[in-house]
Design an enzyme around this catalytic site. Structure first.
Site, short mmCIF file in Angstrom:
data_model
loop_
_atom_site.label_atom_id
_atom_site.label_comp_id
_atom_site.label_asym_id
_atom_site.label_seq_id
_atom_site.Cartn_x
_atom_site.Cartn_y
_atom_site.Cartn_z
N PHE A 1 -16.57 58.06 4.39
CA PHE A 1 -17.41 59.23 4.23
C PHE A 1 -16.22 60.27 3.36
O PHE A 1 -15.19 60.14 3.52
CB PHE A 1 -17.34 59.80 5.60
CG PHE A 1 -18.25 58.97 6.37
CD1 PHE A 1 -19.66 58.95 6.23
CD2 PHE A 1 -17.83 57.99 7.39
CE1 PHE A 1 -20.61 58.28 7.30
CE2 PHE A 1 -18.59 57.49 8.29
CZ PHE A 1 -19.98 57.34 8.11
N ASP A 2 -17.00 61.09 2.68
CA ASP A 2 -16.42 62.26 2.12
C ASP A 2 -16.49 63.12 3.04
O ASP A 2 -17.21 63.09 4.25
CB ASP A 2 -17.14 62.70 0.58
CG ASP A 2 -16.57 63.97 0.31
OD1 ASP A 2 -15.42 64.10 0.33
OD2 ASP A 2 -17.53 64.87 -0.29
N GLY A 3 -15.74 64.27 3.14
CA GLY A 3 -15.69 65.35 3.95
C GLY A 3 -16.75 66.52 3.85
O GLY A 3 -17.95 66.24 4.47
N ASP B 1 -20.78 63.39 -1.97
CA ASP B 1 -21.73 64.36 -2.54
C ASP B 1 -21.49 64.44 -4.07
O ASP B 1 -22.31 65.38 -4.86
CB ASP B 1 -21.99 65.67 -1.83
CG ASP B 1 -20.56 66.50 -1.93
OD1 ASP B 1 -20.79 67.68 -2.26
OD2 ASP B 1 -19.66 66.02 -2.03
#
Length: 312
Positions: A178-180, A293
């Site tokens: 996951f990106d943050g 994103d």
């Protein structure tokens, strides 16, 4: 709520309890490579597309971007049931398709060919098939159609856009990255960064250090994944989760770590990239899926053969 036009229950697999399972819905173009067929549909229309799919119904489609991820989820199910045959907290995979049931036979045959444990095939004629996600208790929706993904996010379902790419199926365990900000967390710090620059964002994080970051679109899915992961000890877990964020560890990492702790979400490894490219670290991790994103990060992941999903 209206039922999908046609739902085919896959009697070859044990049906899951959707109130306890982590339900993942994938579209046909996310799980299989249907780019040629999709092009045919756009150029020659629906009739020609159906004719082509019926003529090739016994020819298995090649794997798509989300294929390895679904296979790895299936592996986790096997491990869970080995230790507890009565366990209901499993992954439950369903295929959501705008195909008609006639042209969907090839989809079903392809899933059976690869031994994919897909519970249901939902063939929906509506323009917006995402209206059926909530009734199926879907926790993650993967699609190759941007409108679908945006509609699902608006409905409060964790969702991401997969781009068709050739991917090497990584070995088990299931690895999810996951990106943050704007993925696991809300985009509040991103907004400060856009308005006040890096210095302003760092100042904001220092002031807000004790306050958990808001929830991002992937939080609900990550929490369900964490719940399944807790069924195993750290050493024996068939699931590994990672945070790979553009934040710097020194100035902006503390709040992220405290937020995860506050949520009770255990992450195996966290990488604070301080704006450096993510591709090299992703090549090292070899995840089954990477959520981000930023399209430049998705591109970087694709360049190293990592299956990627964009959260718009």
């Amino acid at each position: 709520m209206a039922e999908p036009e046609s739902t085919v229950i896959n009697t070859d697999v044990k049906q899951k309890d959707s109130s306890e399972a982590l339900v993942i819905a994938v579209t046909t173009r996310a799980i299989f490579n249907l780019e040629e067929e999709h092009q045919l549909y756009l150029e020659k229309g629906k009739e020609e597309y159906i004719r082509h799919q019926q003529a090739n119904q016994d020819k298995p489609l090649s794997p798509g971007t989300a294929f390895a991820f679904i296979q790895a989820a299936q592996y986790v199910n096997e491990k869970i049931l080995e230790s507890n045959p009565a366990e209901k907290g499993l992954f439950d995979i369903l295929v959501l398709s705008n195909n008609s049931p006639e042209s969907g036979v090839r989809i079903i045959n392809s899933a059976k060919h690869y031994g994919l444990e897909i519970s249901k095939f939902c063939f929906v004629s509506d323009e917006d098939s995402t209206q059926y996600l909530k009734s199926h208790r879907v926790k993650l929706f993967l699609s190759a159609d941007r409108t679908d993904v945006c509609n699902a996010l608006r409905r409060g379902v964790s969702a991401a856009l997969v781009f068709q790419q050739e991917v090497q199926a990584p070995s088990t365990p299931l690895r999810v990255v996951f990106d943050g900000d704007a993925v696991l967390f809300s985009d509040e710090t991103d907004q400060v960064f856009r308005e006040q620059g890096l210095e302003g964002a760092m100042q904001y994080e220092r002031v807000m250090e004790a306050v958990p970051i808001g929830e991002g679109p992937m939080k609900a899915f990550a929490m369900h994944l964490g719940k399944i992961r807790k069924k195993f000890s750290q050493e024996e877990s068939p699931i590994r989760t990672y945070l790979v964020t553009a934040r710097s560890g020194r100035d902006m990492g503390i709040r992220a770590i405290k937020t995860l702790r506050e949520w009770g979400l255990a992450i195996d490894e966290a990488f604070f990239m301080d704006g450096a490219p993510k591709g090299p670290i992703l090549a090292q991790i070899q995840p089954h899926i990477f959520f981000d994103d930023g399209l430049h990060n998705i591109q970087g992941a694709q360049d190293v053969g990592v299956p990627s999903a964009w959260v718009p």
